[in-house]
Design a protein around this motif. Structure first.
Motif, short mmCIF file in Angstrom:
data_model
loop_
_atom_site.label_atom_id
_atom_site.label_comp_id
_atom_site.label_asym_id
_atom_site.label_seq_id
_atom_site.Cartn_x
_atom_site.Cartn_y
_atom_site.Cartn_z
N ALA A 126 6.00 -3.95 -17.71
CA ALA A 126 4.76 -3.22 -18.01
C ALA A 126 5.05 -1.99 -18.85
O ALA A 126 4.31 -1.67 -19.80
CB ALA A 126 4.07 -2.84 -16.70
N VAL A 172 3.51 -1.30 -22.51
CA VAL A 172 2.74 -0.09 -22.80
C VAL A 172 3.29 0.63 -24.02
O VAL A 172 2.54 1.03 -24.93
CB VAL A 172 2.75 0.85 -21.57
CG1 VAL A 172 2.26 2.24 -21.95
CG2 VAL A 172 1.87 0.29 -20.47
N LEU A 215 -8.39 -4.76 -25.53
CA LEU A 215 -8.72 -5.66 -24.43
C LEU A 215 -8.81 -7.11 -24.89
O LEU A 215 -8.41 -8.03 -24.17
CB LEU A 215 -10.03 -5.22 -23.78
CG LEU A 215 -9.97 -3.89 -23.02
CD1 LEU A 215 -11.36 -3.51 -22.51
CD2 LEU A 215 -8.99 -3.99 -21.86
N LEU A 235 -5.30 -9.70 -14.70
CA LEU A 235 -5.85 -8.36 -14.49
C LEU A 235 -4.77 -7.29 -14.66
O LEU A 235 -5.04 -6.21 -15.21
CB LEU A 235 -6.45 -8.26 -13.09
CG LEU A 235 -7.71 -9.11 -12.84
CD1 LEU A 235 -8.18 -8.95 -11.40
CD2 LEU A 235 -8.82 -8.72 -13.81
N GLY A 236 -3.55 -7.58 -14.21
CA GLY A 236 -2.47 -6.62 -14.36
C GLY A 236 -2.15 -6.36 -15.82
O GLY A 236 -1.96 -5.21 -16.24
N LEU A 249 -4.17 -6.90 -18.38
CA LEU A 249 -5.32 -6.19 -18.97
C LEU A 249 -5.26 -4.70 -18.66
O LEU A 249 -5.56 -3.86 -19.52
CB LEU A 249 -6.63 -6.79 -18.44
CG LEU A 249 -7.12 -8.07 -19.12
CD1 LEU A 249 -8.36 -8.60 -18.41
CD2 LEU A 249 -7.42 -7.82 -20.59
N ALA A 250 -4.87 -4.37 -17.44
CA ALA A 250 -4.77 -2.95 -17.07
C ALA A 250 -3.69 -2.26 -17.89
O ALA A 250 -3.87 -1.11 -18.34
CB ALA A 250 -4.46 -2.83 -15.58
N VAL A 251 -2.57 -2.95 -18.10
CA VAL A 251 -1.49 -2.36 -18.89
C VAL A 251 -1.92 -2.16 -20.33
O VAL A 251 -1.69 -1.10 -20.95
CB VAL A 251 -0.23 -3.25 -18.80
CG1 VAL A 251 0.82 -2.79 -19.80
CG2 VAL A 251 0.34 -3.22 -17.40
N LEU A 311 -4.97 -1.95 -21.44
CA LEU A 311 -6.01 -0.93 -21.44
C LEU A 311 -5.40 0.47 -21.45
O LEU A 311 -5.82 1.36 -22.20
CB LEU A 311 -6.91 -1.10 -20.22
CG LEU A 311 -8.03 -0.06 -20.03
CD1 LEU A 311 -9.01 -0.12 -21.20
CD2 LEU A 311 -8.75 -0.28 -18.72
N ALA A 312 -4.38 0.65 -20.61
CA ALA A 312 -3.71 1.95 -20.59
C ALA A 312 -3.05 2.25 -21.93
O ALA A 312 -3.06 3.40 -22.40
CB ALA A 312 -2.67 1.97 -19.47
#
Length: 681
Positions: free
Chosen positions: A550, A554, A594, A650-651, A653-655, A657-658
């Motif tokens: 992750a 990022v 996204l 989802l994980g 996507l969260a990464v 997104l960040a």
């Protein structure tokens, strides 16, 4: 929809932004495959632990100082309080919805001495002496007797060994007298006339002076040996038979049998075979060469264990294998000079030609072992009925296949706990002696559980070998009601296939509260001890890998999106100038990240599912026996659940997104005037 359209067009117009999608796709593939394999390992370990004696749940007394385990670690046996009125409790537990079987159980550790070379020679003579009389039998007995006489004269002449064996002045005098007796011609005349009676004397007075042999630890599961194989279907009898109903007995774990009761020379050859098959070579692996050297160093001990018949047969077999004659010890040393070129042929020849003439096992089904409790306070003789393993769980190198199964009554005596009937009998004996009272009764319960054997030798006459009166102190049978009527420390619950482990545990908690019983449960993971901890370690490793991945995603995604946002300053300024608000510009840039992350993650999960179906649809073969327990057998079945797939998407996507927040914020924060000027430049 307009903002989404802008984001989609921007993604399609800038192939460099696809790097983010490719990162998301690769991350999804790695994480999805990792999650599937970890879930498969977790499920395999769960099945292995449940099906090898633990059950889905373990019930124990909530007043106990510790929780029950089945596979012990270095901490030793847990400190448990017996369950109250176990027969009545078992009936209540069987009535709980979802409970299929209730197996009484006790975990313990005992030790046994493997015996010395004199024990083996005496056993060989006894076997021949018990055969029907014939010329062939008499000739064999004469040869073995001559060999035994020669060996015992050597023992009598070894003053150093005799000194080490003497622990007290009285015993020393008796042992010295016994050694002097076996060197006289009169003794051997009596021996040849009545060998069985003289063997009794040698076993009790002389053989012990050669030492008790190596001590072997036996980790056992005390249970109902008639019920245990039915409750745990992976139970597989390898040699011998199970004890008949109502009989005390021990069934050794086959892994322990092969490791500790087998001839050490053969055990090391088996280990060399396993390592050789894994690719290790004698030329490069110092450990293999060390094992070969140990075999050479222990040859004198092996030769001392051979009687004259076995020695002659072994010498002839070695001459055939090596194609030349010679003395036994040089031939055996030559045979055991192993290297990469001759190992396979000599390993095969060892079992085909040499093993039939060697004492391969110190104990065989039908023999009796005297188990000594781990505290050394109690010793109980018990018959070995056979050996077993849990099939598909790693073979003889698996930790669970070193566990032995023992009847619950013997296990209870080893731990020093007495049944109520025994307590009542002890109290009656004390009262009959006029020592009644609460204090005396309490002291009576602390007396040793039983005496293993009483020897009452009469004063031997000069012309006869001493005779020993054997008193049977431990009955072979189990009295009705004794198995469950005594104290039971824990019980394994095997649940119905459709039962929920959590729901059954909740029902038992409710039962305990309603009836006021001190009951508690632990699941298979807690009862599995350190073995089940391997699953947790695997999950931690996967989480650590996911965190590192992750961070990488990022950094790379943020750098890529930031670069693209800087290139689009003029475009964003134009859109702002014609009326697009800052938050709308922020949303468009965020949607781009996204979209890339969502498409990449979704495609990665689909690709991973396809790979699992095509490449490992029938599972992954596990040839290494040390890993089979954790995989649930010789085949690992990766398990991809919907929850894991959604979690990966989802994980990621969260990464992403960040990673998109900073580029989107900086790209949307440029004023229209500055952006238009940048576009003109």
């Amino acid at each position: 929809m307009t903002l989404l359209s802008f984001a989609l067009q921007s993604v399609l117009a800038r192939p460099r932004s696809w790097v983010v999608g490719l990162l998301a796709l690769g991350s999804a593939v790695l994480l999805t495959l990792g999650a599937a394999f970890v879930e498969g390992i977790s499920e395999g370990t769960r099945r292995s632990i449940i099906e090898s004696g633990t059950g889905h749940l373990q019930v124990y007394n909530s007043k106990s100082a510790e929780q029950p385990v089945v596979v012990m670690d270095s901490g030793g046996t847990p400190d448990l309080t017996p369950l109250p009125d176990y027969p009545a409790l078992e009936a209540k537990l069987r009535a709980v919805e979802g409970v299929h079987d209730v197996v009484p159980m006790e975990v313990g550790l005992a030790s046994v001495f493997r015996g010395n070379y004199l024990d083996e020679k005496l056993a060989a003579v006894r076997t021949v002496a018990r055969e029907p009389a014939s010329e062939a039998r008499d000739a064999r007995l004469a040869r073995l007797t001559d060999d035994l006489e020669h060996t015992l004269r050597g023992v009598a002449g070894d003053a150093r060994r005799r000194t080490e064996a003497f622990l007290g002045a009285e015993d020393a005098a008796e042992d010295k007298k016994a050694l002097e007796a076996v060197t006289t011609p009169e003794f051997w005349q009596r021996f040849r006339a009545a060998p069985l009676e003289s063997l009794e004397y040698l076993e009790n007075r002389v053989a012990r002076q050669a030492g008790e042999g190596e001590s072997i630890d036996i980790e056992y599961l005390g249970s109902d040996l008639e019920q245990f194989p039915r409750a745990f279907p992976r139970f597989e009898l390898v040699t011998g038979t199970m004890p008949p109903p109502g009989q005390r007995g021990l069934v050794l774990g086959h892994g322990l049998y092969e490791k500790s009761f087998k001839l050490p020379l053969a055990t090391r050859l088996d280990e060399l075979k396993r390592e050789h098959e894994r690719g290790a070579t004698f030329a490069d692996d110092e450990r293999l060469r060390t094992l070969v050297e140990r075999n050479g160093l222990e040859l004198p001990d092996l030769l001392a264990r051979l009687d004259v018949e076995r020695a002659a047969a072994l010498q002839a077999a070695l001459a055939r294998v090596l194609n030349h004659a010679g003395e036994l010890e040089p031939l055996l040393r030559e045979f055991l000079a192993l290297d990469d070129d001759n190992f396979d042929a000599r390993y095969k020849a060892f079992y085909a030609e040499l093993a039939p003439h060697l004492p391969m096992y110190r104990v065989k089904p039908g023999d009796t072992l005297v188990l000594r409790s781990s505290a050394g306070l109690n010793s109980v003789p018990v018959k070995v009925w056979g050996t077993f393993r849990f099939k598909g769980l790693g073979g003889d190198t698996s930790r669970v296949n070193t566990l032995s199964a023992l009847d619950l009554v013997t296990a209870r005596h080893l731990s020093g706990r007495r049944t109520q009937a025994e307590k009542d009998e002890a109290r009656r004996d004390v009262e009959a002696l006029g020592m009644g009272g609460a204090e005396a009764s309490a002291d009576a319960e602390l007396l040793p559980a039983a005496i293993v054997e009483t020897e009452a030798p009469a004063k031997p006459k000069e012309e006869e070998a001493p005779r020993f009166e054997r008193l049977q102190a431990w009955p072979e049978t189990i009295a009705p009601g004794e198995l469950r009527g005594g104290s039971v420390l824990q019980a394994a619950l095997v649940l119905s296939p459709d039962a929920s482990q959590e729901d059954v545990a909740a029902r038992i908690d409710a039962l305990a509260k309603e009836s006021g019983l001190p009951l508690a449960t632990v699941d298979w993971e807690m009862a599995g001890g350190f073995i089940s901890g391997v699953v947790g370690m695997t999950q931690v490793v996967l989480l650590a890998f996911a965190a590192m991945l992750a961070l990488f995603v990022v950094l790379v995604s943020a750098g890529t999106l930031l670069l693209l946002a800087q290139e689009r300053v003029g475009e964003v300024g134009t859109l702002r100038a014609v009326g697009m608000q800052r938050r709308e510009a922020f949303s468009v840039l965020l949607m781009e990240g996204l979209l890339l992350g969502g498409l990449g993650a979704g495609l990665g999960v689909l690709l991973s599912a396809s790979l699992l179906r095509v490449l490992v649809g029938d599972g992954v073969s596990v040839h290494d026996e040390t890993l089979q327990f954790f995989m649930g057998g010789p085949v690992l079945m990766p398990k991809l659940s919907g929850a894991a797939s959604v979690g990966v998407v989802l994980g990621i996507l969260a990464v992403v997104l960040a990673a998109s927040l900073v580029p989107a914020w900086r790209g949307s924060s440029v004023s229209p005037v500055a952006a238009m000027r940048k576009r003109e430049d």
